[in-house]
Write a protein that holds these residues in place. Structure first.
Motif, short mmCIF file in Angstrom:
data_model
loop_
_atom_site.label_atom_id
_atom_site.label_comp_id
_atom_site.label_asym_id
_atom_site.label_seq_id
_atom_site.Cartn_x
_atom_site.Cartn_y
_atom_site.Cartn_z
N SER A 61 13.28 39.20 -81.78
CA SER A 61 13.37 38.63 -80.43
C SER A 61 12.80 39.63 -79.44
N THR A 62 12.38 39.10 -78.29
CA THR A 62 11.81 39.97 -77.26
C THR A 62 12.04 39.36 -75.89
N ALA A 63 12.10 40.23 -74.89
CA ALA A 63 12.04 39.76 -73.51
C ALA A 63 10.59 39.44 -73.19
N LEU A 64 10.38 38.48 -72.30
CA LEU A 64 9.03 38.10 -71.90
C LEU A 64 9.06 37.79 -70.42
N LYS A 65 8.20 38.44 -69.66
CA LYS A 65 8.16 38.26 -68.21
C LYS A 65 7.15 37.19 -67.83
N ARG A 66 7.41 36.52 -66.72
CA ARG A 66 6.45 35.54 -66.21
C ARG A 66 5.11 36.23 -65.99
N GLY A 67 4.05 35.60 -66.48
CA GLY A 67 2.71 36.18 -66.37
C GLY A 67 2.29 36.97 -67.60
N GLU A 68 3.23 37.21 -68.53
CA GLU A 68 2.87 37.81 -69.80
C GLU A 68 2.60 36.71 -70.83
N SER A 69 1.95 37.08 -71.92
CA SER A 69 1.69 36.14 -73.00
C SER A 69 2.12 36.75 -74.32
N ILE A 70 2.27 35.88 -75.30
CA ILE A 70 2.48 36.32 -76.68
C ILE A 70 1.44 35.64 -77.55
N ARG A 71 0.86 36.42 -78.44
CA ARG A 71 -0.01 35.86 -79.47
C ARG A 71 0.74 35.94 -80.79
N ILE A 72 0.91 34.79 -81.43
CA ILE A 72 1.51 34.73 -82.76
C ILE A 72 0.37 34.54 -83.74
N ASP A 73 0.18 35.50 -84.62
CA ASP A 73 -1.00 35.54 -85.48
C ASP A 73 -0.59 35.60 -86.94
N GLN A 74 -1.09 34.65 -87.72
CA GLN A 74 -0.79 34.63 -89.15
C GLN A 74 -1.48 35.74 -89.93
N GLY A 75 -2.46 36.37 -89.32
CA GLY A 75 -3.25 37.34 -90.07
C GLY A 75 -4.15 36.61 -91.04
N ILE A 126 0.39 26.64 -73.35
CA ILE A 126 -0.35 26.97 -74.57
C ILE A 126 -1.80 27.21 -74.16
N VAL A 127 -2.19 28.46 -74.09
CA VAL A 127 -3.51 28.79 -73.54
C VAL A 127 -4.58 28.96 -74.63
N GLU A 128 -4.16 29.29 -75.84
CA GLU A 128 -5.09 29.33 -76.98
C GLU A 128 -4.34 28.84 -78.21
N ASP A 129 -5.06 28.17 -79.10
CA ASP A 129 -4.43 27.65 -80.30
C ASP A 129 -5.50 27.21 -81.27
N SER A 130 -5.60 27.89 -82.39
CA SER A 130 -6.63 27.57 -83.37
C SER A 130 -6.19 26.47 -84.34
N SER A 131 -4.93 26.06 -84.25
CA SER A 131 -4.38 25.15 -85.23
C SER A 131 -4.21 23.73 -84.71
N GLY A 204 -4.69 32.06 -91.37
CA GLY A 204 -5.16 32.96 -90.33
C GLY A 204 -5.15 32.35 -88.95
N ASP A 205 -4.44 31.23 -88.76
CA ASP A 205 -4.35 30.62 -87.43
C ASP A 205 -3.58 31.51 -86.46
N TYR A 206 -3.80 31.25 -85.18
CA TYR A 206 -3.05 31.96 -84.14
C TYR A 206 -2.81 31.03 -82.96
N ALA A 207 -1.82 31.38 -82.15
CA ALA A 207 -1.54 30.65 -80.91
C ALA A 207 -1.15 31.66 -79.85
N GLU A 208 -1.56 31.37 -78.61
CA GLU A 208 -1.16 32.21 -77.48
C GLU A 208 -0.40 31.37 -76.47
N LEU A 209 0.79 31.84 -76.14
CA LEU A 209 1.66 31.16 -75.19
C LEU A 209 1.86 32.05 -73.97
N ARG A 210 1.58 31.51 -72.78
CA ARG A 210 1.78 32.27 -71.54
C ARG A 210 3.14 31.91 -70.95
N ALA A 211 3.91 32.94 -70.60
CA ALA A 211 5.24 32.73 -70.04
C ALA A 211 5.14 32.30 -68.58
#
Length: 272
Positions: A61-75, A126-131, A204-211
């Motif tokens: 788990s993590t804190a996430l601030k407004r304006g930050e993003s997370i990329r979840i990457d399968q590798g 959802i700002v990026e998503d390869s899947s 190897g898919d990834y997704a980027e979510l902006r808070a």
């Protein structure tokens, strides 16, 4: 307890509803783009706040601030990641997939869509998503589903992982919302049955979510209940938290649908 509302309040609410309805009928939703290309572009090292590798079967788990993003990457290998989130300022507000689906009229969550809270506000864009192959209907694995699928094998599961996440955040299991399963190509067939359609995903898919608000976000890296692999062998995934570029006035997620526009209006009221 029944709350009696004045005629003036009822009239004002009706007027507001009719105005939203009118805007929705007049609004032409924007066409959404194709999935993001693979491999994903490198994230600027100066923007990276933290990168975490979640081993197969584990949680984080993590804190996430407004304006930050997370990329979840399968590798380089396939893995499903379950995600939940709470408003950091008021954890009674949490991710709500029923509303996310209902107000956007689709279960197909991908680039350009938003994810709502149960207060009608936008939690993620959802700002990026390869899947484009994510499951917001079935939920995650449980001890029972794993026992049936992997008999006589010691495994970890999403429900128990998220109970641990909630406990470490000072929350209870009743605070856990329904999970968004990223990289889970589940579709409903003509008979109304859930089916796994592996051809919709790439290793190897990834997704980027902006808070879009300050949040606490939890993850569980366990196989989806419908994943056809008979062997329990979840792969590690990487979650990178980084500073996003500021959204432009024509940002796709903020302007794609009338429902998203209203959601961001609700966010603005919260921040006022």
């Amino acid at each position: 307890m029944h709350i009696r509302r004045s005629a003036e309040e009822i009239a004002a609410n009706r007027q507001r509803y009719e105005e939203h309805q009118r805007k929705g009928l007049e609004f032409a939703p924007k066409a959404l783009p194709a999935p993001s290309p693979l491999p994903g572009p490198l994230i600027d090292e100066a923007a990276v706040i933290h990168a975490e590798t979640i081993p197969g079967g584990w949680y984080w788990s993590t804190a996430l601030k407004r304006g930050e993003s997370i990329r979840i990457d399968q590798g380089g290998a396939f893995s499903t990641v379950a995600l939940v989130a709470w408003n950091a300022a008021d954890t009674s507000e949490r991710l709500n997939l029923v509303d996310t689906v209902k107000v956007q009229w689709t279960t197909a969550l991908g680039k350009g869509r938003v994810i709502f809270s149960d207060m009608g506000r936008v939690m993620f864009s959802i700002v990026e998503d390869s899947s484009g192959a994510h499951d917001c209907l079935m939920g995650g694995s449980t001890p029972a589903s794993n026992a049936a699928k992997y008999p006589n094998v010691k495994t970890r599961n999403t429900r128990d992982n998220l109970v641990l996440v909630a406990g470490k955040l000072g929350l209870d299991r009743r605070d856990i919302p329904a999970v968004l399963n990223l990289f889970a190509p589940v579709r409903i067939d003509d008979a109304g049955e859930f089916r796994w359609r592996g051809t919709l995903s790439n290793s190897g898919d990834y997704a980027e979510l902006r808070a879009e608000m300050d949040m606490m976000v939890g993850f569980s890296n366990c196989p989806h209940p419908l994943d056809p692999d008979p062997v329990y062998a979840p792969r590690a995934v990487t979650v990178t938290r980084f500073q996003s570029a500021s959204p432009t006035a024509d940002d796709l997620s903020r302007t794609a649908t009338a429902e998203a526009v209203r959601g961001f209006e609700n966010n603005a009221l919260m921040l006022a």
